[in-house]
Design an enzyme around this catalytic site. Structure first.
Site, PDB file in Angstrom:
ATOM      1  N   HIS A  49      39.483  37.496  36.649  1.00  0.00           N
ATOM      2  CA  HIS A  49      40.499  37.624  35.613  1.00  0.00           C
ATOM      3  C   HIS A  49      41.772  38.150  36.258  1.00  0.00           C
ATOM      4  O   HIS A  49      41.733  38.887  37.242  1.00  0.00           O
ATOM      5  CB  HIS A  49      40.048  38.594  34.526  1.00  0.00           C
ATOM      6  CG  HIS A  49      38.947  38.083  33.666  1.00  0.00           C
ATOM      7  ND1 HIS A  49      38.553  38.734  32.521  1.00  0.00           N
ATOM      8  CD2 HIS A  49      38.152  36.981  33.764  1.00  0.00           C
ATOM      9  CE1 HIS A  49      37.564  38.071  31.951  1.00  0.00           C
ATOM     10  NE2 HIS A  49      37.301  36.994  32.692  1.00  0.00           N
ATOM     11  N   GLU A  51      43.884  40.446  35.445  1.00  0.00           N
ATOM     12  CA  GLU A  51      44.031  41.904  35.504  1.00  0.00           C
ATOM     13  C   GLU A  51      43.204  42.493  36.642  1.00  0.00           C
ATOM     14  O   GLU A  51      43.663  43.392  37.347  1.00  0.00           O
ATOM     15  CB  GLU A  51      43.612  42.547  34.181  1.00  0.00           C
ATOM     16  CG  GLU A  51      44.433  42.111  32.996  1.00  0.00           C
ATOM     17  CD  GLU A  51      43.914  40.841  32.324  1.00  0.00           C
ATOM     18  OE1 GLU A  51      44.399  40.519  31.233  1.00  0.00           O
ATOM     19  OE2 GLU A  51      43.019  40.157  32.889  1.00  0.00           O
ATOM     20  N   CYS A  79      40.064  42.979  29.184  1.00  0.00           N
ATOM     21  CA  CYS A  79      38.689  42.995  28.681  1.00  0.00           C
ATOM     22  C   CYS A  79      37.967  44.219  29.261  1.00  0.00           C
ATOM     23  O   CYS A  79      38.519  44.958  30.081  1.00  0.00           O
ATOM     24  CB  CYS A  79      37.977  41.704  29.066  1.00  0.00           C
ATOM     25  SG  CYS A  79      37.577  41.574  30.834  1.00  0.00           S
ATOM     26  N   CYS A  82      37.863  44.153  33.099  1.00  0.00           N
ATOM     27  CA  CYS A  82      39.159  44.441  33.708  1.00  0.00           C
ATOM     28  C   CYS A  82      39.565  45.887  33.490  1.00  0.00           C
ATOM     29  O   CYS A  82      40.140  46.518  34.379  1.00  0.00           O
ATOM     30  CB  CYS A  82      40.214  43.486  33.176  1.00  0.00           C
ATOM     31  SG  CYS A  82      39.910  41.782  33.704  1.00  0.00           S
TER      32      CYS A  82
END
Length: 151
Positions: A49, A51, A79, A82
């Site tokens: 991801h 992030e 999320c 992350c």
């Protein structure tokens, strides 16, 4: 900086990836690292991801003290995975555009985005480090990167 993260999410989508992006800026406002999402199946790594990639990149470039003064800007709320990476990297502040709740409304039950209903503030509240969180902000701008993507 948040507008830049949103613009990067459009670039991520244009490159064939999920429309998410993040960047980390140091205390002086200099961008240290930026990342688009790189987790789209079938060939993508589901842990990449934006992030997480940005947080890890910042941790390789900055000292622990500099990370505490840094801010991660994200096109969407981090999320749980992350948020954990941000916490473990020691980044002191998060600013995000699109809330997890709004993202779920856009993605629905799409198999490529099985959203966890666990706000980043809740993840951070369970740790020993304090992480300031600002968001959601600029949600309409951030949502535009997702228009028609999850259909």
């Amino acid at each position: 900086m948040l507008a830049k993260a949103i613009a990067l999410s459009h670039e991520s989508r244009a490159a064939g990836h999920h429309p998410f992006a993040a960047l980390v800026a140091d205390a002086q406002g200099e961008v240290v690292v930026q990342a688009g999402n790189d987790s789209r199946p079938p060939g993508g790594d589901p842990t990449r991801h934006a992030e997480l990639v940005a947080a890890a990149g910042a941790a390789r470039r900055l000292t622990a003290q500099a990370l505490q003064g840094a801010t991660l800007y994200s096109s969407a709320e981090p999320c749980a995975m992350c948020a954990g990476a941000i916490y473990w990297c020691g980044i002191g502040r998060v600013v995000y555009a699109l809330s997890e709740r709004r993202l779920l409304a856009l993605t629905g039950a799409h198999a490529e985005n099985p959203t966890l209903s666990l706000p980043c503030r809740e993840v951070f509240s369970r740790g020993q480090r304090r992480i300031a969180v600002l968001g959601p902000a600029m949600e309409e701008d951030a949502a535009s990167a997702h228009a028609g993507f999850w259909a």
